[in-house]
Write a protein that holds these residues in place. Structure first.
Motif, short mmCIF file in Angstrom:
data_model
loop_
_atom_site.label_atom_id
_atom_site.label_comp_id
_atom_site.label_asym_id
_atom_site.label_seq_id
_atom_site.Cartn_x
_atom_site.Cartn_y
_atom_site.Cartn_z
N PRO A 11 -25.85 7.15 -105.90
CA PRO A 11 -24.45 7.68 -106.24
C PRO A 11 -24.19 5.95 -107.32
O PRO A 11 -23.49 5.51 -107.47
CB PRO A 11 -23.66 7.44 -105.28
N GLY A 12 -25.86 5.38 -107.27
CA GLY A 12 -25.85 3.81 -108.14
C GLY A 12 -25.61 4.40 -109.51
O GLY A 12 -25.30 3.58 -110.11
N TRP A 13 -25.49 5.57 -109.78
CA TRP A 13 -25.86 5.22 -111.51
C TRP A 13 -24.22 5.07 -111.89
O TRP A 13 -24.63 3.96 -113.72
CB TRP A 13 -25.99 7.03 -112.23
N PRO A 14 -22.86 5.14 -111.91
CA PRO A 14 -21.57 4.43 -112.30
C PRO A 14 -22.04 2.83 -112.25
O PRO A 14 -21.58 2.79 -113.80
CB PRO A 14 -20.48 5.17 -111.98
N ALA A 15 -22.55 2.85 -111.58
CA ALA A 15 -22.47 0.96 -112.10
C ALA A 15 -23.71 0.39 -112.80
O ALA A 15 -23.24 -0.30 -113.61
CB ALA A 15 -22.92 0.84 -110.27
N GLU A 19 -22.80 -1.37 -115.92
CA GLU A 19 -24.03 -2.64 -116.56
C GLU A 19 -24.59 -2.52 -118.09
O GLU A 19 -24.28 -3.98 -119.01
CB GLU A 19 -25.37 -2.66 -115.80
N LEU A 20 -24.72 -1.78 -118.39
CA LEU A 20 -24.99 -1.65 -119.48
C LEU A 20 -23.85 -1.41 -121.31
O LEU A 20 -23.71 -2.07 -122.04
CB LEU A 20 -25.58 -0.40 -119.96
N ARG A 21 -22.45 -0.68 -120.47
CA ARG A 21 -21.73 -1.12 -121.40
C ARG A 21 -20.97 -2.51 -121.57
O ARG A 21 -20.54 -2.76 -122.44
CB ARG A 21 -20.28 0.07 -120.33
N ASP A 22 -21.44 -2.87 -120.41
CA ASP A 22 -20.68 -4.58 -120.13
C ASP A 22 -21.89 -4.95 -121.17
O ASP A 22 -21.29 -6.39 -122.53
CB ASP A 22 -20.68 -5.46 -119.04
N ALA A 23 -22.94 -4.94 -121.61
CA ALA A 23 -24.03 -5.84 -121.88
C ALA A 23 -24.07 -5.24 -123.62
O ALA A 23 -24.28 -5.91 -124.65
CB ALA A 23 -25.22 -5.20 -121.98
N LYS A 52 -31.65 14.70 -114.26
CA LYS A 52 -33.10 13.38 -115.56
C LYS A 52 -32.22 11.93 -115.01
O LYS A 52 -30.34 11.85 -115.24
CB LYS A 52 -33.79 13.94 -116.94
N PRO A 53 -33.02 11.49 -114.73
CA PRO A 53 -32.84 9.97 -113.84
C PRO A 53 -32.95 8.77 -115.01
O PRO A 53 -33.40 8.10 -114.96
CB PRO A 53 -33.31 10.16 -112.71
N VAL A 54 -31.35 9.35 -115.99
CA VAL A 54 -31.62 8.56 -116.97
C VAL A 54 -30.11 8.87 -117.54
O VAL A 54 -29.24 9.65 -117.76
CB VAL A 54 -32.40 9.11 -118.46
N ILE A 55 -29.36 7.47 -118.10
CA ILE A 55 -28.41 6.91 -117.64
C ILE A 55 -28.34 7.20 -119.79
O ILE A 55 -28.77 6.79 -120.67
CB ILE A 55 -27.75 5.18 -117.26
N ASP A 56 -27.23 7.74 -120.12
CA ASP A 56 -26.22 8.55 -121.38
C ASP A 56 -25.45 7.96 -121.92
O ASP A 56 -24.89 7.54 -121.20
CB ASP A 56 -26.51 9.65 -121.86
N VAL A 57 -25.29 6.83 -123.00
CA VAL A 57 -24.73 6.64 -123.12
C VAL A 57 -24.90 6.12 -124.78
O VAL A 57 -24.64 5.76 -125.50
CB VAL A 57 -24.34 4.52 -122.86
N ASP A 58 -22.58 6.12 -125.50
CA ASP A 58 -22.78 6.96 -126.58
C ASP A 58 -21.31 5.58 -127.16
O ASP A 58 -20.36 5.32 -125.65
CB ASP A 58 -21.91 8.20 -126.66
N GLU A 96 -37.26 -2.76 -121.85
CA GLU A 96 -37.69 -1.84 -120.87
C GLU A 96 -36.51 -2.32 -120.13
O GLU A 96 -35.86 -2.21 -119.36
CB GLU A 96 -38.44 -3.26 -120.70
N ARG A 97 -35.48 -3.91 -120.25
CA ARG A 97 -34.46 -4.12 -119.80
C ARG A 97 -33.52 -3.25 -119.16
O ARG A 97 -32.74 -3.37 -118.03
CB ARG A 97 -33.94 -5.61 -120.06
N PHE A 98 -32.82 -2.68 -120.27
CA PHE A 98 -32.20 -0.93 -120.34
C PHE A 98 -32.62 0.10 -119.82
O PHE A 98 -31.59 1.24 -119.88
CB PHE A 98 -32.08 -1.23 -121.54
N ARG A 99 -33.52 0.33 -119.41
CA ARG A 99 -34.58 1.44 -119.37
C ARG A 99 -33.71 1.66 -117.76
O ARG A 99 -33.65 0.88 -116.78
CB ARG A 99 -35.20 1.70 -119.23
N PRO A 100 -33.89 3.30 -117.34
CA PRO A 100 -33.68 4.54 -117.51
C PRO A 100 -32.91 4.62 -118.33
O PRO A 100 -31.50 4.98 -118.14
CB PRO A 100 -33.87 5.17 -116.95
N SER A 101 -32.21 4.84 -120.00
CA SER A 101 -30.87 5.25 -120.19
C SER A 101 -31.40 5.69 -121.87
O SER A 101 -32.52 5.39 -122.28
CB SER A 101 -30.41 3.70 -120.92
N ASN A 102 -30.67 6.40 -122.03
CA ASN A 102 -30.21 6.86 -123.60
C ASN A 102 -29.67 6.53 -124.59
O ASN A 102 -28.61 5.85 -124.07
CB ASN A 102 -30.70 8.49 -123.80
#
Length: 189
Positions: A11-15, A19-23, A52-58, A96-102
């Motif tokens: 459930p924490g993935w959207p939050a 954070e990533l989107r705002d940065a 896979k526990p990695v947030i993907d952002v386009d 590192e500070r934006f992991r785990p993400s693609n």
């Protein structure tokens, strides 16, 4: 390449996406880069779907602003990946500070964006297909020796999802080819 790790929906993935989107939005705004959208895509964007526990952002940008967007993300620590290779998409090595993400800069209207958003939207709207896809992903992660085999084991159901998303046979074939090419580059090192 290592094995794929698939976990139950968190459930924490959207939050974390927010954070990533705002940065990213702040970095792009500082550089005066016009952004069409910043989309949470991939399986972590679908409530209830194993992933896979990695947030993907386009980061969606008009074609004439792609390089400016890349430079803005580089200023906050991203590095353009040598393994990009997908038309109208720039992939990054994640600091590192934006992991785990693609994170990807994608051109508005591109096949990459239509693929990512189409899969997300179909699976959000169809619980039965979402659950089927999640079960296939769990089985594939448990049995596949590497990420290549994992991708192959889930390709049939993914093709059905893309068909439901309205992508043509030609578009689906191009996506399958791009996925094979990404897997091949990963297997090479």
């Amino acid at each position: 390449m290592g094995r794929a790790e698939v976990v139950e929906y968190q459930p924490g993935w959207p939050a974390r996406f927010v954070e990533l989107r705002d940065a990213y939005a702040a970095a792009l705004d500082r550089a005066a880069v016009p952004v069409t959208a910043i989309e949470h895509v991939g399986s972590t964007a679908v409530p209830g779907l194993a992933a896979k526990p990695v947030i993907d952002v386009d980061v969606v940008i008009e074609a004439d602003a792609v390089e400016a967007a890349v430079r803005a993300l580089e200023r906050i620590g991203f590095q353009r990946s040598a393994a990009s290779g997908v038309p109208e998409r720039v992939a990054f090595l994640t600091p590192e500070r934006f992991r785990p993400s693609n994170t990807y800069v994608v051109t508005a209207g591109s096949l990459t964006l239509r693929n990512h958003v189409g899969v997300r939207d179909v699976l959000r709207a169809d619980a039965a297909l979402r659950d089927e896809y999640g079960a296939v992903k769990r089985r594939a992660a448990a049995s596949a020796a590497d990420i290549d085999a994992y991708l192959a084991l889930k390709s049939a159901v993914l093709d059905r999802v893309l068909l439901r998303a309205g992508l043509s046979r030609e578009d689906r074939a191009a996506i399958a080819e791009a996925n094979r090419a990404i897997a091949a580059r990963g297997a090479q090192g």
